[in-house]
Design an enzyme around this catalytic site. Structure first.
Site, PDB file in Angstrom:
ATOM      1  N   VAL A  80      37.155  30.921  38.794  1.00 22.61           N
ATOM      2  CA  VAL A  80      35.945  30.298  38.265  1.00 22.61           C
ATOM      3  C   VAL A  80      36.202  29.883  36.814  1.00 22.61           C
ATOM      4  O   VAL A  80      36.801  30.635  36.040  1.00 22.61           O
ATOM      5  CB  VAL A  80      34.744  31.278  38.371  1.00 22.61           C
ATOM      6  N   GLY A  81      35.748  28.678  36.481  1.00 27.25           N
ATOM      7  CA  GLY A  81      35.935  28.176  35.108  1.00 27.25           C
ATOM      8  C   GLY A  81      37.411  28.001  34.816  1.00 27.25           C
ATOM      9  O   GLY A  81      38.194  27.566  35.672  1.00 27.25           O
ATOM     10  N   ASP A 168      42.789  39.827  41.915  1.00 27.57           N
ATOM     11  CA  ASP A 168      42.566  39.067  40.685  1.00 27.57           C
ATOM     12  C   ASP A 168      43.459  37.829  40.683  1.00 27.57           C
ATOM     13  O   ASP A 168      44.615  37.904  41.115  1.00 27.57           O
ATOM     14  CB  ASP A 168      42.956  39.925  39.464  1.00 27.57           C
ATOM     15  N   ASP A 170      44.444  36.160  37.907  1.00 23.09           N
ATOM     16  CA  ASP A 170      45.285  36.046  36.712  1.00 23.09           C
ATOM     17  C   ASP A 170      46.559  36.881  36.878  1.00 23.09           C
ATOM     18  O   ASP A 170      46.953  37.640  35.991  1.00 23.09           O
ATOM     19  CB  ASP A 170      44.499  36.497  35.465  1.00 23.09           C
ATOM     20  N   GLU A 261      34.471  47.342  38.799  1.00 23.95           N
ATOM     21  CA  GLU A 261      35.577  48.313  38.821  1.00 23.95           C
ATOM     22  C   GLU A 261      35.032  49.746  38.728  1.00 23.95           C
ATOM     23  O   GLU A 261      35.542  50.662  39.370  1.00 23.95           O
ATOM     24  CB  GLU A 261      36.548  48.032  37.673  1.00 23.95           C
TER      25      GLU A 261
HETATM   26  C1  UD2 Z   1      43.876  44.503  36.514  1.00 21.25           C
HETATM   27  C2  UD2 Z   1      42.479  44.809  36.807  1.00 21.25           C
HETATM   28  O1  UD2 Z   1      42.182  45.684  37.550  1.00 21.25           O
HETATM   29  N1  UD2 Z   1      41.556  44.027  36.194  1.00 21.25           N
HETATM   30  C3  UD2 Z   1      40.136  44.304  36.212  1.00 21.25           C
HETATM   31  C4  UD2 Z   1      39.660  44.379  34.776  1.00 21.25           C
HETATM   32  O2  UD2 Z   1      39.932  43.340  33.849  1.00 21.25           O
HETATM   33  P1  UD2 Z   1      40.670  41.912  33.724  1.00 21.25           P
HETATM   34  O3  UD2 Z   1      40.890  41.703  32.304  1.00 21.25           O
HETATM   35  O4  UD2 Z   1      41.857  41.792  34.575  1.00 21.25           O
HETATM   36  O5  UD2 Z   1      39.516  40.914  34.269  1.00 21.25           O
HETATM   37  P2  UD2 Z   1      39.668  39.367  34.493  1.00 21.25           P
HETATM   38  O6  UD2 Z   1      39.392  38.643  33.218  1.00 21.25           O
HETATM   39  O7  UD2 Z   1      40.943  39.056  35.176  1.00 21.25           O
HETATM   40  O8  UD2 Z   1      38.456  39.117  35.503  1.00 21.25           O
HETATM   41  C5  UD2 Z   1      38.519  39.542  36.842  1.00 21.25           C
HETATM   42  C6  UD2 Z   1      38.654  38.350  37.816  1.00 21.25           C
HETATM   43  O9  UD2 Z   1      37.411  37.647  37.883  1.00 21.25           O
HETATM   44  C7  UD2 Z   1      37.661  36.264  38.049  1.00 21.25           C
HETATM   45  N2  UD2 Z   1      37.154  35.527  36.867  1.00 21.25           N
HETATM   46  C8  UD2 Z   1      36.794  36.176  35.735  1.00 21.25           C
HETATM   47  C9  UD2 Z   1      36.281  35.474  34.646  1.00 21.25           C
HETATM   48  C10 UD2 Z   1      36.162  34.068  34.722  1.00 21.25           C
HETATM   49  O10 UD2 Z   1      35.737  33.375  33.794  1.00 21.25           O
HETATM   50  N3  UD2 Z   1      36.551  33.455  35.876  1.00 21.25           N
HETATM   51  C11 UD2 Z   1      37.045  34.137  36.949  1.00 21.25           C
HETATM   52  O11 UD2 Z   1      37.399  33.542  37.964  1.00 21.25           O
HETATM   53  C12 UD2 Z   1      39.165  36.084  38.192  1.00 21.25           C
HETATM   54  O12 UD2 Z   1      39.526  36.164  39.553  1.00 21.25           O
HETATM   55  C13 UD2 Z   1      39.679  37.282  37.426  1.00 21.25           C
HETATM   56  O13 UD2 Z   1      41.014  37.597  37.802  1.00 21.25           O
HETATM   57  O14 UD2 Z   1      38.256  44.620  34.762  1.00 21.25           O
HETATM   58  C14 UD2 Z   1      37.444  43.705  35.455  1.00 21.25           C
HETATM   59  C15 UD2 Z   1      36.028  44.212  35.433  1.00 21.25           C
HETATM   60  O15 UD2 Z   1      35.486  44.193  34.239  1.00 21.25           O
HETATM   61  C16 UD2 Z   1      37.861  43.566  36.883  1.00 21.25           C
HETATM   62  O16 UD2 Z   1      37.607  44.771  37.580  1.00 21.25           O
HETATM   63  C17 UD2 Z   1      39.326  43.231  36.938  1.00 21.25           C
HETATM   64  O17 UD2 Z   1      39.686  43.120  38.270  1.00 21.25           O
HETATM   65 MN    MN Z   2      42.571  40.241  35.811  1.00 29.42          MN
END
Ligand code: UD2
Ligand code: MN
Length: 312
Positions: A80-81, A168, A170, A261
């Site tokens: 997303v985005g 995820d 990323d 999470e």
């Molecule tokens: C490695 C891991 O376990 N990561 C977790 C962690 O941080 P992360 O820092 O890994 O979170 P993140 O920024 O990757 O967001 C989780 C996921 O949501 C989706 N996304 C998010 C934002 C956006 O603008 N657009 C979008 O598509 C995307 O698939 C992303 O991979 O904490 C999050 C909750 O707070 C989620 O539980 C993540 O799964």
């Molecule tokens: Mn992530």
């Protein structure tokens, strides 16, 4: 004379025993997987679920078992985005490492369907793009995944295939992620909280008002929100529960420390996973590798939160 014959017989028996052991070690053990052991890490939970590490399983043996069952594996990924920028690498590396040789159906949820990259997929593998609204809060995007996973299973997947993983975007695959990861309810140990942290320091939701609450003396591992899965039935139950708890919290004006999470961790504490995947299954590129990590299978890329999140 008699004692001479006796000692000859005894030593022949010994030779036979030793050679039988040799044959067992050389040929039978590899087949049974008895050679698959690790002593430097936990490989079994106290509730007797395997913890999967490189060196604890025989990939060919497992693949041949699951080939006979004609399984199919769904995977969900949200882009997303600006997170759409991660999708190409995710999809290309999934082709190389994620359930190679099996039926795989990847569901991409995005608000930018026109920007989904074309990635050539092997026969038996397919991709479906599902539109979702954008949001100006990353917490909402991340947490709403549970609701959309619930709907996907209820509306499209039931009766199709058996397993699902929710990942995820990323992140990239760097090594095999295959049949060894299959189970009823599957959780991945968070790489940041495995090696040096005490349970009481895990970042569970600690406010008793939240439905994600885990008390100081509770919890097993700290699992990550970026990868989990299992059978369709089990993941449906998990997604439904986490969604309704998240929404009930929101009505009372509370958002758990790590959104879905935290709810996932509470769920896994109550409903123990039947298989636990080691941090090989979700590493982070910025972390240096601990000696227990013999292979990195899936890893989060280094990203600039301020640049890619709608609200950093
Ligand atoms: C490695 C891991 O376990 N990561 C977790 C962690 O941080 P992360 O820092 O890994 O979170 P993140 O920024 O990757 O967001 C989780 C996921 O949501 C989706 N996304 C998010 C934002 C956006 O603008 N657009 C979008 O598509 C995307 O698939 C992303 O991979 O904490 C999050 C909750 O707070 C989620 O539980 C993540 O799964
Ligand atoms: Mn992530």
């Amino acid at each position: 004379m008699f004692s001479g014959v006796l000692s000859l017989l005894v030593s022949m028996k010994m030779i036979l025993r030793v050679s039988a052991l040799f044959v067992f070690c050389l040929f039978v053990m590899p087949l049974c997987g008895f050679n698959c052991s690790r002593t430097d890490v936990v490989t079994l939970t106290p509730w007797l679920a395997p913890v999967v590490w490189e060196g604890t399983f025989n990939p060919d043996l497992l693949d041949s078992i699951y080939q006979q069952q004609d399984i199919s594996v769904a995977a969900t990924v949200f882009a997303v985005g600006k997170y759409i920028m991660f999708l190409k690498n995710f999809l290309e590396t999934a082709e190389e490492y994620f359930f190679v040789g099996f039926k795989v159906h990847i569901y991409v949820f995005t608000d930018r369907p026109d920007e989904v990259p074309q990635v050539k997929m092997a026969p038996g593998r397919q991709l479906t793009v599902l539109p979702v609204p954008s949001s100006n809060r990353w917490q909402e995007i991340s947490a709403r995944r549970m609701e959309l996973i619930q709907k996907l299973i209820e509306e499209r997947l039931q009766g199709h295939g058996k397993y699902i993983f929710c990942l995820d975007v990323d992140s990239k695959f760097h090594g095999r992620w295959g049949t060894e990861s299959l189970g009823g309810l599957v959780a991945v140990i968070h790489p940041a909280f495995f090696f040096f942290f005490k349970r009481s320091n895990f970042p569970y939701e600690r406010r008793p008002q939240s439905r994600a609450y885990v008390a100081e003396e509770e919890g097993d591992f700290y699992y990550c929100g970026g990868a989990f899965g299992g059978s369709l039935e089990e993941v449906l139950l998990l997604a439904k529960t986490c969604r309704s708890n998240f929404e009930a919290d929101a009505k009372e004006g509370i958002e758990a420390a790590w959104q879905e999470e935290s709810h996932l961790n509470r769920y896994m504490w109550i409903n123990k996973p039947s298989k636990v995947l080691s941090p090989e299954y979700l590493w982070q590129d910025f972390k240096s590798r601990n000696s227990e990590i013999h292979i990195i299978r899936f890893s989060g890329v280094v990203k600039n939160y301020a640049e890619i999140r709608p609200n950093a």
